[in-house]
Design a protein around this motif. Structure first.
Motif, PDB file in Angstrom:
ATOM      1  N   ILE A  23      47.897  -0.289  40.519  1.00 18.88           N
ATOM      2  CA  ILE A  23      46.603  -0.076  41.177  1.00 18.88           C
ATOM      3  C   ILE A  23      46.726   0.940  42.312  1.00 18.88           C
ATOM      4  N   MET A  24      47.746   0.776  43.154  1.00 25.97           N
ATOM      5  CA  MET A  24      47.866   1.603  44.357  1.00 25.97           C
ATOM      6  C   MET A  24      48.348   3.024  44.065  1.00 25.97           C
ATOM      7  N   LEU A  25      49.285   3.173  43.121  1.00 21.48           N
ATOM      8  CA  LEU A  25      49.881   4.487  42.875  1.00 21.48           C
ATOM      9  C   LEU A  25      49.401   5.143  41.585  1.00 21.48           C
ATOM     10  N   ALA A  26      49.310   4.351  40.505  1.00 18.64           N
ATOM     11  CA  ALA A  26      48.929   4.938  39.213  1.00 18.64           C
ATOM     12  C   ALA A  26      47.416   5.060  39.048  1.00 18.64           C
ATOM     13  N   GLY A  27      46.642   4.406  39.914  1.00 16.99           N
ATOM     14  CA  GLY A  27      45.198   4.564  39.893  1.00 16.99           C
ATOM     15  C   GLY A  27      44.465   3.769  38.831  1.00 16.99           C
ATOM     16  N   LEU A  28      45.108   2.767  38.230  1.00 20.29           N
ATOM     17  CA  LEU A  28      44.422   1.932  37.243  1.00 20.29           C
ATOM     18  C   LEU A  28      43.481   0.957  37.942  1.00 20.29           C
ATOM     19  N   GLY A  29      42.420   0.562  37.241  1.00 15.59           N
ATOM     20  CA  GLY A  29      41.516  -0.450  37.760  1.00 15.59           C
ATOM     21  C   GLY A  29      42.165  -1.825  37.667  1.00 15.59           C
ATOM     22  N   PRO A  30      41.679  -2.823  38.410  1.00 18.77           N
ATOM     23  CA  PRO A  30      42.271  -4.162  38.394  1.00 18.77           C
ATOM     24  C   PRO A  30      42.371  -4.776  37.000  1.00 18.77           C
ATOM     25  N   ALA A  31      41.287  -4.722  36.231  1.00 16.85           N
ATOM     26  CA  ALA A  31      41.303  -5.313  34.889  1.00 16.85           C
ATOM     27  C   ALA A  31      42.264  -4.562  33.972  1.00 16.85           C
TER      28      ALA A  31
END
Length: 332
Positions: free
Chosen positions: A49-57
């Motif tokens: 989430i913090m580095l790769a930019g994926l959403g929580p789900a």
């Protein structure tokens, strides 16, 4: 004509960087898991989430899909070594699967804006739990004869499963640490049983994500593969590091990093200003590291005290045996 090619090149490069960061998440998660016996999901989800930019789900779906293989192998290995209590696996695994499926369904239907602070709150709570538990050092317990009741295991399982799916991880920190603290069984049996139950929990969470966000999951299959590659690369390194690193200190540091990264996200959603968030980060790092060092020192003291007690018990046994031998000789 050159503009599309440059744009495409930039997109490809950005995609490659993202996959590398996901592989790093798998590597870091496996290193933590190898050192603590828990924490792969929590660590890798935070980095995704913090580095790769994926959403929580998306992050939770990627992590749980990748964990299908690792938890299956782990459970089989523990079964072969006789570390599994199948009664407890059923008592905690079935409710845990229900909780995980429900958690995945809830997370799949939340918007990214709504889900991010909720997931960060769960991860921050898990991080605080890790800091607190490892700050106390290792306390040796004598396993109690009385087993846990089915209602207790059921509630623990459903809560741990729900937290695991909605937080992208947390099954180990919630269930393993709780059962180890209770001291009702041998540590190897607790770890083996919980890890075996985790396969069913992971499968249920993955099923929830498949139903709720199939297209996103298919689109992120390369991310699943990258996470697995990172974990596979780290596995032998983790096995070596576990003999070199102090698990108490590692647990405190990992908990501190998880809280440092996630707590500001929650506070920002509540309207806290940027300058205050900087202060919060610094405070968490200072307090967390201080507690980690405290736990490390306490663990050393506990280990020394246990060794002295064991030595005293052995000496007492030898004296008793010598006295008995002398008595037998005297009667003869």
């Amino acid at each position: 004509r050159r503009t599309p090619s440059h744009t495409q090149r930039f997109k490809n490069m950005n995609r490659m960087v993202t996959l590398i960061l996901i592989a790093v998440a798998g590597l870091a998660g496996q290193l933590v898991d190898g050192g603590l016996g828990m924490g792969f999901g929590v660590t890798s989800t935070t980095i995704l989430i913090m580095l790769a930019g994926l959403g929580p789900a998306q992050a939770s779906a990627v992590v749980h899909t990748a964990e299908l293989g690792t938890t299956l192998v782990s459970g089989f290995s523990h079964w072969k070594f006789g570390n599994v209590d199948w009664r407890v696996v059923a008592a905690i695994g079935i409710p845990g699967s229900i909780g995980a499926f429900a958690g995945a369904t809830v997370l799949s239907n939340l918007s990214t804006e709504a889900a991010k602070p909720i997931m960060s709150l769960i991860l921050a709570a898990i991080g605080i739990n890790l800091i607190w538990r490892f700050s106390r050092g290792i306390i040796r317990r004598q396993a109690a004869a009385k087993p846990h009741s089915a209602p207790f295991l059921g509630v623990l399982g459903i809560f741990g499963g729900f937290i695991d799916a909605t937080g992208g991880g947390g099954w180990g920190p919630v269930t393993t640490s709780t059962l180890l603290s209770a001291g009702r069984s041998e540590p190897r049996r607790i770890v083996g049983t919980v890890n075996t139950a985790e396969f069913f929990v992971t499968a249920a969470a993955t099923a929830g994500f498949v139903i709720g966000m199939w297209e996103d999951l298919v689109a992120n299959l390369s991310a699943v593969l990258a996470l697995l590659i990172g974990g596979v690369i780290a596995a032998p390194l983790a096995a070596w590091l576990v003999t070199r690193l102090n698990p108490i200190l590692l647990g405190g540091v990992v908990g501190t990093l998880i809280v440092t990264l996630n707590l500001p996200v929650v506070l920002k959603a509540l309207g806290v200003g940027a300058s205050a968030l900087v202060f919060v980060r610094v405070a968490v790092i200072v307090v967390g590291l201080a507690l980690a060092i405290r736990g490390w020192k306490k663990a050393r003291e506990n280990s020394r005290a246990a060794a002295e007690k064991e030595g005293a018990s052995q000496s007492k046994g030898e004296v008793t045996q010598a006295s008995a031998s002398a008595s037998v000789s005297a009667t003869r």
